[in-house]
Write a protein that holds these residues in place. Structure first.
Motif, PDB file in Angstrom:
ATOM      1  N   ILE A  73      -5.912   2.790   0.673  1.00 37.18           N
ATOM      2  CA  ILE A  73      -5.403   2.147  -0.538  1.00 37.18           C
ATOM      3  C   ILE A  73      -3.882   2.305  -0.552  1.00 37.18           C
ATOM      4  N   VAL A  74      -3.181   1.196  -0.613  1.00 37.01           N
ATOM      5  CA  VAL A  74      -1.723   1.197  -0.545  1.00 37.01           C
ATOM      6  C   VAL A  74      -1.141   0.943  -1.941  1.00 37.01           C
ATOM      7  N   PHE A  75      -0.241   1.807  -2.360  1.00 39.48           N
ATOM      8  CA  PHE A  75       0.407   1.687  -3.656  1.00 39.48           C
ATOM      9  C   PHE A  75       1.830   1.171  -3.490  1.00 39.48           C
ATOM     10  N   GLY A  76       2.318   0.529  -4.546  1.00 38.74           N
ATOM     11  CA  GLY A  76       3.675  -0.006  -4.484  1.00 38.74           C
ATOM     12  C   GLY A  76       4.726   1.077  -4.410  1.00 38.74           C
ATOM     13  N   ASP A  77       4.463   2.210  -5.036  1.00 38.61           N
ATOM     14  CA  ASP A  77       5.406   3.312  -5.073  1.00 38.61           C
ATOM     15  C   ASP A  77       4.661   4.611  -4.811  1.00 38.61           C
ATOM     16  N   MET A 104       5.813   3.918   2.893  1.00 32.99           N
ATOM     17  CA  MET A 104       5.341   4.667   4.063  1.00 32.99           C
ATOM     18  C   MET A 104       4.785   3.694   5.098  1.00 32.99           C
ATOM     19  N   SER A 105       5.579   2.707   5.452  1.00 31.11           N
ATOM     20  CA  SER A 105       5.097   1.608   6.298  1.00 31.11           C
ATOM     21  C   SER A 105       4.655   2.078   7.681  1.00 31.11           C
ATOM     22  N   LYS A 106       5.315   3.106   8.212  1.00 32.64           N
ATOM     23  CA  LYS A 106       4.948   3.572   9.549  1.00 32.64           C
ATOM     24  C   LYS A 106       3.542   4.172   9.567  1.00 32.64           C
ATOM     25  N   SER A 107       3.203   4.888   8.506  1.00 35.09           N
ATOM     26  CA  SER A 107       1.856   5.460   8.451  1.00 35.09           C
ATOM     27  C   SER A 107       0.810   4.359   8.304  1.00 35.09           C
ATOM     28  N   ILE A 108       1.138   3.291   7.570  1.00 35.33           N
ATOM     29  CA  ILE A 108       0.208   2.165   7.417  1.00 35.33           C
ATOM     30  C   ILE A 108       0.013   1.454   8.750  1.00 35.33           C
ATOM     31  N   VAL A 141       2.666  -5.838  10.768  1.00 36.42           N
ATOM     32  CA  VAL A 141       2.937  -4.610  11.507  1.00 36.42           C
ATOM     33  C   VAL A 141       4.244  -4.757  12.273  1.00 36.42           C
ATOM     34  N   VAL A 142       5.154  -3.804  12.076  1.00 34.84           N
ATOM     35  CA  VAL A 142       6.442  -3.841  12.776  1.00 34.84           C
ATOM     36  C   VAL A 142       6.698  -2.570  13.569  1.00 34.84           C
ATOM     37  N   TYR A 143       5.848  -1.560  13.393  1.00 29.87           N
ATOM     38  CA  TYR A 143       6.061  -0.274  14.053  1.00 29.87           C
ATOM     39  C   TYR A 143       4.972  -0.031  15.087  1.00 29.87           C
ATOM     40  N   GLU A 144       5.365   0.357  16.290  1.00 33.70           N
ATOM     41  CA  GLU A 144       4.424   0.660  17.358  1.00 33.70           C
ATOM     42  C   GLU A 144       4.351   2.173  17.527  1.00 33.70           C
ATOM     43  N   PRO A 145       3.269   2.812  17.050  1.00 34.40           N
ATOM     44  CA  PRO A 145       3.171   4.272  17.129  1.00 34.40           C
ATOM     45  C   PRO A 145       2.961   4.751  18.559  1.00 34.40           C
ATOM     46  N   ASP A 146       3.484   5.968  18.857  1.00 37.43           N
ATOM     47  CA  ASP A 146       3.236   6.544  20.165  1.00 37.43           C
ATOM     48  C   ASP A 146       1.966   7.391  20.112  1.00 37.43           C
ATOM     49  N   ILE A 383       6.729  11.550  11.057  1.00 39.05           N
ATOM     50  CA  ILE A 383       6.555  10.161  11.496  1.00 39.05           C
ATOM     51  C   ILE A 383       7.226   9.209  10.514  1.00 39.05           C
ATOM     52  N   ILE A 384       7.011   9.466   9.221  1.00 40.81           N
ATOM     53  CA  ILE A 384       7.525   8.574   8.183  1.00 40.81           C
ATOM     54  C   ILE A 384       9.056   8.556   8.187  1.00 40.81           C
ATOM     55  N   LYS A 385       9.664   9.707   8.465  1.00 40.30           N
ATOM     56  CA  LYS A 385      11.121   9.813   8.412  1.00 40.30           C
ATOM     57  C   LYS A 385      11.795   9.138   9.597  1.00 40.30           C
ATOM     58  N   ARG A 386      11.064   9.049  10.736  1.00 37.51           N
ATOM     59  CA  ARG A 386      11.687   8.497  11.941  1.00 37.51           C
ATOM     60  C   ARG A 386      11.960   6.994  11.819  1.00 37.51           C
TER      61      ARG A 386
END
Length: 386
Positions: A73-77, A104-108, A141-146, A383-386
């Motif tokens: 579940i994704v929240f706006g804030d 928190m787009s990277k986690s999503i 999706v714009v982030y490619e996780p390692d 991860i989120i901060k990177r």
């Protein structure tokens, strides 16, 4: 909606409204029995101000009787995220509600890849995005996780439900020292079990000659490597913490060092590591492993340790078959303390009287409980901060 021959949703993010999702997945045949549960999830998300849901699992396949629904579940804030998680069963379907926010787009993105990927690493299935606001744009999706990102998200999101349902904190691995049968486990095990820990002792042949036998040490470390990974695969715990004593501190350190020299990875993550009677050199760089591989390190400095004081301090230890990692950690302490790596000194403690009820119940277990899941939490934040 298009599906593969196996009945999986074809790869990609398939965006739809809540009504379209219910029509697609909750109306036909046996699936009508799940409509009430799905509506409750959507109502819950709307009530708390969510913007969208990312859904995976068998529910979005063509299975007649799906048994699980994985839902972020994704929240706006981030401020709107509830302070609790939900993992339960309703109408014969298990669901795991997970939370994130638009910031928190990277986690999503990492979660989407996780839900799209099979056990062999193939991205062979799609996910569904349910938009809860009419003007909302579909998620891209714009982030490619390692690999490490995927491991962290997997622990935080996919295996969390095992711990929640079994009401267990995690596995506490215990590694003893030389010339002992670890009688102190009779004190530690009942106390740890009563507080939700699964105690797993690593038992090995432990003659004193291991201090000078390089090949013998290598065999023990290799045995530990195979044993702890099998433990992880069998029980799939969200967290593994380690409490080790004397030569056990060397086994654990050598295992970690064998994998992660430089920027290597560790096959499992250690949540909390407690070193007692440590024979590891004081200047070992524990901070280099925080938080990706280890969450917290506690080193007990025993003022009366009459065994570790005989460990050599200089490089000549190599000449007698000793490892350069050997040192006087239990006397000198860890050289580079930090918020995650600390020494605690007790003059009353010796090399052999550490594992008594007062220390176990007033120091070790509170420390383990307070830092439970800290490595996953801080790894995700990184991860989120990177």
């Amino acid at each position: 909606m298009e599906y593969t021959e196996e009945g999986k949703l074809k790869p990609g993010i398939h965006s739809m409204t809540a009504g379209e999702f219910i029509d697609a997945y909750c109306k036909n045949g046996n699936r009508a029995a799940y409509e009430h549960a799905v509506i409750n999830i959507f109502d819950f998300a709307k009530y708390y101000g969510a913007t969208r849901l990312i859904i995976g699992g068998s529910f979005i396949t063509q299975a007649d009787t799906p048994n699980d629904l994985d839902c972020m579940i994704v929240f706006g804030d981030e401020r709107h995220i509830p302070s609790f998680v939900d993992c339960a069963q309703m109408d014969n379907i298990e669901y795991d509600l997970l939370y994130s926010s638009e910031q928190m787009s990277k986690s999503i993105d990492t979660y989407i890849k996780l839900m799209s990927t099979d056990e062999l690493g193939n991205e062979d299935r799609g996910v569904v995005e349910v938009r809860l606001r009419d003007m909302l744009k579909p998620w891209k999706v714009v982030y490619e996780p390692d690999r490490e990102d995927m491991e962290i998200i997997s622990r935080v999101y996919c295996e969390r439900n095992i711990i929640e349902r079994n009401k267990r904190r995690g596995i506490l691995v215990v590694v003893h020292g030389l010339m002992t049968r670890a009688e102190w486990l009779s004190n530690l095990t009942p106390s740890a079990n009563s507080q939700g820990w699964i105690v797993a002792p690593f038992i090995y042949d432990n003659p004193p000659t291991l201090l000078f036998d390089n090949s013998g040490r290598e065999k023990v470390v290799e045995r530990f490597r195979e044993w702890i990974y099998a433990l992880k695969q069998k029980y799939r715990p969200l967290t593994i913490s380690v409490l080790c004593h004397s030569f056990g501190t060397y086994i654990v350190t050598k295992y970690i060092e064998g994998f992660v020299s430089g920027k290597g990875f560790l096959p499992l993550q250690i949540d909390s590591l407690i070193l007692t009677g440590s024979i590891v050199k004081p200047d070992y760089d524990w901070n280099s492993h925080i938080p990706r591989r280890i969450g917290r390190v506690l080193n007990i400095v025993a003022g009366g340790d009459d065994a570790v004081k005989y460990m050599p301090k200089t490089d000549w230890k190599k000449l007698v078959g000793m490892d350069p990692l050997f040192g006087q950690g239990a006397i000198k302490g860890v050289a580079n303390e930090s918020s995650a790596v600390e020494n605690r000194k007790f003059e009353i403690l010796t090399h052999t009287n550490i594992f008594k009820d007062d220390v176990i119940e007033q120091l070790f277990l509170p420390y383990l409980n307070a830092n439970n899941k800290i490595a996953n939490k801080e790894g995700l934040q990184e991860i989120i901060k990177r």
